[in-house]
Enzyme design. Sequence first.
Site, PDB file in Angstrom:
ATOM      1  N   ASN A  11       0.873  -1.186   0.000  1.00 24.48           N
ATOM      2  CA  ASN A  11       0.000   0.000   0.000  1.00 24.48           C
ATOM      3  C   ASN A  11       0.905   1.230   0.000  1.00 24.48           C
ATOM      4  OD1 ASN A  11      -1.826   2.031   0.478  1.00 24.48           O
ATOM      5  ND2 ASN A  11      -2.306   1.428   2.592  1.00 24.48           N
ATOM      6  N   TRP A  12       1.022   1.854  -1.163  1.00 22.02           N
ATOM      7  CA  TRP A  12       1.919   3.009  -1.267  1.00 22.02           C
ATOM      8  C   TRP A  12       1.340   4.266  -0.619  1.00 22.02           C
ATOM      9  CZ3 TRP A  12       4.181   3.155  -6.983  1.00 22.02           C
ATOM     10  CH2 TRP A  12       5.058   2.071  -7.145  1.00 22.02           C
ATOM     11  N   LYS A  13       0.059   4.205  -0.281  1.00 22.19           N
ATOM     12  CA  LYS A  13      -0.633   5.398   0.265  1.00 22.19           C
ATOM     13  C   LYS A  13      -0.451   6.572  -0.714  1.00 22.19           C
ATOM     14  CE  LYS A  13       0.088   3.458   4.790  1.00 22.19           C
ATOM     15  NZ  LYS A  13      -0.003   3.624   6.216  1.00 22.19           N
ATOM     16  N   HIS A  96      -9.615   1.172   4.987  1.00 24.40           N
ATOM     17  CA  HIS A  96      -8.330   1.426   5.661  1.00 24.40           C
ATOM     18  C   HIS A  96      -8.550   2.420   6.811  1.00 24.40           C
ATOM     19  CE1 HIS A  96      -4.244   2.683   6.418  1.00 24.40           C
ATOM     20  NE2 HIS A  96      -3.863   1.571   5.816  1.00 24.40           N
ATOM     21  N   GLU A 166      -5.630  -5.214  10.504  1.00 28.29           N
ATOM     22  CA  GLU A 166      -4.657  -4.141  10.708  1.00 28.29           C
ATOM     23  C   GLU A 166      -4.978  -3.408  12.017  1.00 28.29           C
ATOM     24  OE1 GLU A 166      -2.501  -2.937   6.904  1.00 28.29           O
ATOM     25  OE2 GLU A 166      -4.198  -1.596   7.117  1.00 28.29           O
ATOM     26  N   SER A 214       3.067  -2.120  10.235  1.00 24.88           N
ATOM     27  CA  SER A 214       4.523  -1.957  10.358  1.00 24.88           C
ATOM     28  C   SER A 214       5.314  -3.217  10.004  1.00 24.88           C
ATOM     29  CB  SER A 214       4.906  -1.494  11.765  1.00 24.88           C
ATOM     30  OG  SER A 214       4.231  -0.312  12.103  1.00 24.88           O
ATOM     31  N   GLY A 235       2.689  -1.300   4.322  1.00 28.86           N
ATOM     32  CA  GLY A 235       2.593   0.122   4.001  1.00 28.86           C
ATOM     33  C   GLY A 235       3.970   0.709   3.773  1.00 28.86           C
TER      34      GLY A 235
HETATM   35  C1  PEP Z   1      -1.104   0.186   6.126  1.00 27.27           C
HETATM   36  O1  PEP Z   1      -1.295   1.384   6.368  1.00 27.27           O
HETATM   37  O2  PEP Z   1      -1.907  -0.496   5.463  1.00 27.27           O
HETATM   38  C2  PEP Z   1       0.104  -0.409   6.676  1.00 27.27           C
HETATM   39  C3  PEP Z   1       0.173  -1.704   6.812  1.00 27.27           C
HETATM   40  O3  PEP Z   1       1.058   0.493   6.972  1.00 27.27           O
HETATM   41  P1  PEP Z   1       2.476   0.243   7.680  1.00 27.27           P
HETATM   42  O4  PEP Z   1       3.025  -1.056   7.149  1.00 27.27           O
HETATM   43  O5  PEP Z   1       3.279   1.420   7.268  1.00 27.27           O
HETATM   44  O6  PEP Z   1       2.191   0.181   9.126  1.00 27.27           O
END
Ligand code: PEP
Length: 256
Positions: A11-13, A96, A166, A214, A235
């Site tokens: 997920n590149w956001k 999300h 998540e 994370s 992410g």
């Molecule tokens: C996300 O926001 O979907 C995610 C998993 O982010 P991160 O890995 O940066 O916590």
Amino acid sequence: MLKVKKIIVGNWKMNPLTLKEAEKLFLDVAKNVSSLKKTEIVICPPFPYLEKLRKISKKIVLGAQDVFWEEKGAFTGGVSAKMLYNIGARYVILGHSERRAMGESNFDINKKIKASLEADLIPILCVGENFRDETHAYFNSVKTELEECLDGVKKDFISKIIIAYEPVWAISSTLNHHSATSDDCQEMNIFIRKVLADKFGVKIKMPRILYGGSVDDKDAGDFIKNGGIDGVLVGHASLDALKFSKIVKICEALNK
Ligand code: PEP
């Protein structure tokens, strides 16, 4: 029994800032994973990059990060599931926590899930509690999200959906976030299956369940091996081609 293919989703956001950077990142990952066969790889970039990236690699499947539930018409700013499918997206992240924080409700997500399934886009439904305390109320918040987001979805469609657990307290964008463990993940994985079986019947084919929060190349192996899951949603680490490719390779090696 048919083996379920493991899946790694990036997920590149709202990153990176330019198409040029997006192409480089995508190409770097594509090169690193070109020989892998057993793992499904999905990258979800911002909308404007989807069409260009589609031309770079067939191995990496594209996903979007949101959708609007109507098909077309006077909905300024909206992008429909059919539009996304037509330009090559096959997955869409829905619910999300960063979108929920902007006001998205389970009711909105439910409409988006139904519209996505209708257009053959696979929803990756994110669920997860904001915090945990000794009352264990977090089980109920995940249950409510699942029940409301999936309300009225035909049971035959459940196995097409991907559920991403998540916990918001473990996501890198959450202030003072801290890591979940593979045990936390395993426990919630079992609970999610129970909620789905209670709602849709014990005979349904279960969806794939992912963990996200994370995850990086250091702990992905532990989550995949010991968390009882079918892959991870990544992410921050998906913006680093080497780290993301390493996570895919770890998954591939475990996918015997
Ligand atoms: C996300 O926001 O979907 C995610 C998993 O982010 P991160 O890995 O940066 O916590």
